[in-house]
Design an enzyme around this catalytic site. Structure first.
Site, short mmCIF file in Angstrom:
data_model
loop_
_atom_site.label_atom_id
_atom_site.label_comp_id
_atom_site.label_asym_id
_atom_site.label_seq_id
_atom_site.Cartn_x
_atom_site.Cartn_y
_atom_site.Cartn_z
N SER A 270 18.62 -42.03 -18.04
CA SER A 270 17.89 -43.48 -17.23
C SER A 270 18.35 -43.60 -16.17
CB SER A 270 18.39 -44.67 -18.37
OG SER A 270 19.81 -45.00 -18.04
N THR B 62 21.59 -41.81 -23.95
CA THR B 62 23.32 -41.14 -24.53
C THR B 62 22.85 -40.79 -25.91
OG1 THR B 62 24.52 -42.16 -22.81
CG2 THR B 62 25.00 -42.58 -25.49
N ASP C 244 21.86 -47.36 -19.23
CA ASP C 244 22.12 -47.54 -17.35
C ASP C 244 21.45 -48.51 -17.00
OD1 ASP C 244 24.42 -45.69 -18.25
OD2 ASP C 244 23.57 -44.79 -16.71
N1 GLU Z 1 23.87 -43.87 -20.05
C1 GLU Z 1 23.39 -42.79 -19.63
C2 GLU Z 1 22.17 -42.98 -19.36
O1 GLU Z 1 21.88 -44.34 -19.36
C3 GLU Z 1 23.60 -41.45 -20.20
C4 GLU Z 1 22.89 -40.50 -19.34
C5 GLU Z 1 22.86 -39.20 -20.57
O2 GLU Z 1 21.76 -39.56 -21.16
O3 GLU Z 1 23.31 -38.05 -19.56
O4 GLU Z 1 21.09 -42.41 -19.78
#
Ligand code: GLU
Length: 333
Positions: free
Chosen positions: A56, A12, A90
């Protein structure tokens, strides 16, 4: 000058929206350029950017073990004094615990990310990056293994959990509180963990298949056999203090005779019990049938530990010892 090796893996913090249905992701240099005050820290940043940043959820044990090895070489060679890992939130709890298990050196390994992406008002990435670098550069945070820094809090990898899906305050250590905080840009260590740290020395790749069975009301016992068919080990995210419906007790006990089966709780905070309840499917019944006690480790960390431990040894006695050490609250005598 302190040198910090900073690894950008994706997530993110660099998610700048989508174009033609594809994610647009900012690289490490662009993210660092957007951090006010970073230039006032007495640090040199050695930027290591993943060739392809990913959400992630798509990180792998192989990628993270290679990162740990690369960071180890840099610290051994004296070219890094600390390590920062920037990734999506995540799986950050799992990455942090894995790196903690693989890291027996004094240098801090600090993980961070963001809960709000750069296209949103109040994006938290720049503040988290600045705080993570400040903590990594601070000698007070050495000898603490892997740390998670978000929302101006410093958490031990051993205790931290993702506790919210969207809010900037998405991480907490429900059983201990944070190890430290960042105030006016200044890191403060509030307390040192009482429990010892376990480190693993895998002799091969971390490839064991370990599903997590999250048990629900009136769970069907057939799921145990279905998962067992594809598993090298199993984590049971049990109800409450470590309980399953009566029909699951025998199949789980039989499976524990064949594979390592770890008893954890789906609750999200607190330890599983060891000696309170006596009925089929209770914690005493399941532990008596050979399930491994995981103490305060939640299911996500118990799974990481089992996958890591299986890469060290498949010997059942050693696995039991590893879980006893990881879940113990006391320093070994
Ligand atoms: N919060 C998500 C992660 O853990 C974001 C997903 C993304 O970057 O597409 O990466």
């Amino acid at each position: 000058m302190t040198t910090i090796e900073i690894h950008f893996l994706g997530g993110t913090i660099g998610y700048a929206g989508a174009r033609d249905g594809e994610a647009v992701r900012l690289g490490g240099d662009a993210l660092l350029a957007g951090v006010p005050g970073l230039d006032r820290l007495a640090v040199t940043l050695d930027v290591r950017a993943a060739a392809a940043p990913v959400p992630s959820a798509s990180l792998t044990f192989d990628q993270l073990t290679r990162l740990a090895q690369e960071a180890r070489w840099s610290c051994e060679a004296g070219t890094a004094d600390a390590v920062v890992v920037v990734q999506g939130t995540d799986t950050l709890e799992e990455s942090a615990y894995l790196l903690d298990l693989l890291w027996d050196r004094p240098e801090p390994v600090v993980l961070t990310g963001a809960m709000r992406n750069p296209t949103l008002a109040g994006a938290d990435g720049p503040a988290n990056l600045l705080a993570a670098v400040s903590v990594a550069a601070d000698p007070a945070f050495r000898d603490l293994g892997a740390l998670v820094v978000l929302a101006d809090e410093v958490h031990s990898a051993r205790w931290v959990r993702k506790v919210h899906t969207t809010r900037p305050h998405g991480f907490g250590s429900p059983d201990t509180g944070p190890l430290g905080v960042v105030i006016e840009g200044r890191p403060e260590l509030l307390h040192r963990p009482a429990s010892h740290r376990l480190t693993l020395r895998p002799t091969g790749p971390l490839t064991a298949r370990v599903p997590v069975l999250t048990v629900g009301l009136d769970e069907d016992s057939a799921v145990v056999g279905a998962l067992a068919a594809v598993a090298d080990g199993l984590v049971v995210a049990a109800l409450g203090g470590g309980h399953v419906p009566r029909p699951l007790a025998e199949p789980l006990g039989a499976l524990a005779g064949e594979l390592p089966v770890v008893l954890a709780s789906r609750v999200g905070a607190g330890s599983i019990l060891s000696s309170t309840y006596r009925s089929p499917g209770s914690e005493t019944d399941l532990l008596g049938k050979g399930l491994l006690w995981s103490g305060f480790l939640g299911p996500a960390k118990a799974r990481v530990l089992l996958i890591g431990a299986l890469a060290c040894s498949t010997d059942r006695v050693r696995l039991a010892e590893t879980f006893a050490q990881a879940s113990s609250m006391r320093m070994p005598a």
